[in-house]
Design a protein around this motif. Structure first.
Motif, PDB file in Angstrom:
ATOM      1  N   ASP A 262       1.832  -3.471   8.609  1.00  0.00           N
ATOM      2  CA  ASP A 262       0.672  -2.992   7.847  1.00  0.00           C
ATOM      3  C   ASP A 262       1.118  -2.165   6.643  1.00  0.00           C
ATOM      4  OD1 ASP A 262      -1.209  -4.218   9.426  1.00  0.00           O
ATOM      5  OD2 ASP A 262      -1.812  -2.388  10.494  1.00  0.00           O
ATOM      6  N   ASP A 263       2.087  -1.263   6.866  1.00  0.00           N
ATOM      7  CA  ASP A 263       2.574  -0.422   5.776  1.00  0.00           C
ATOM      8  C   ASP A 263       3.226  -1.272   4.682  1.00  0.00           C
ATOM      9  OD1 ASP A 263       1.684   1.778   7.162  1.00  0.00           O
ATOM     10  OD2 ASP A 263       3.686   2.358   7.894  1.00  0.00           O
ATOM     11  N   ALA A 264       4.028  -2.262   5.079  1.00  0.00           N
ATOM     12  CA  ALA A 264       4.687  -3.125   4.107  1.00  0.00           C
ATOM     13  C   ALA A 264       3.652  -3.927   3.322  1.00  0.00           C
ATOM     14  CB  ALA A 264       5.670  -4.066   4.808  1.00  0.00           C
TER      15      ALA A 264
ATOM     16  N   ASP B 286      -0.330  -2.710  -3.191  1.00  0.00           N
ATOM     17  CA  ASP B 286      -0.512  -1.634  -4.156  1.00  0.00           C
ATOM     18  C   ASP B 286       0.590  -1.589  -5.214  1.00  0.00           C
ATOM     19  OD1 ASP B 286      -2.741  -0.976  -2.668  1.00  0.00           O
ATOM     20  OD2 ASP B 286      -1.713   0.620  -1.547  1.00  0.00           O
ATOM     21  N   GLY B 287       1.516  -2.565  -5.177  1.00  0.00           N
ATOM     22  CA  GLY B 287       2.569  -2.641  -6.192  1.00  0.00           C
ATOM     23  C   GLY B 287       3.684  -1.653  -6.019  1.00  0.00           C
ATOM     24  N   ARG B 288       3.825  -1.085  -4.827  1.00  0.00           N
ATOM     25  CA  ARG B 288       4.895  -0.091  -4.585  1.00  0.00           C
ATOM     26  C   ARG B 288       6.136  -0.717  -3.980  1.00  0.00           C
ATOM     27  NH1 ARG B 288       0.597   3.717  -1.839  1.00  0.00           N
ATOM     28  NH2 ARG B 288       0.934   2.155  -0.254  1.00  0.00           N
TER      29      ARG B 288
END
Length: 78
Positions: free
Chosen positions: A65-67, A73-75
């Protein structure tokens, strides 16, 4: 006991041989691998009560989920 001779390719022989257990005859191997009454549900849910597995699965889910969020979000940097 009656016997039959079966001709198979070298590849088929090698695959069968790779499934043969120590001390097991080829007949035993074929019978084991072709067991008609094998319960396909055997082992299903075996880890259901394993808290360690549930926690690890949860951590993996959270990491995915974090990935996903980071990529969305482009991070995410390669």
């Amino acid at each position: 006991m009656a016997t039959k001779t079966v001709t198979i390719t070298e590849e088929a022989y090698e695959r069968l041989k790779s499934h043969k257990r120590e001390g097991e005859s080829f007949t035993d191997t074929v019978l084991r691998l072709t067991e008609a009454n094998e319960d396909v549900m055997k082992g299903f849910g075996a880890l259901a009560d394993d808290d360690g597995f549930a926690e690890a699965a949860g951590r993996t889910h959270d990491a995915f989920d974090d990935a996903f969020d980071d990529r969305r979000d482009g991070r995410y940097e390669e």
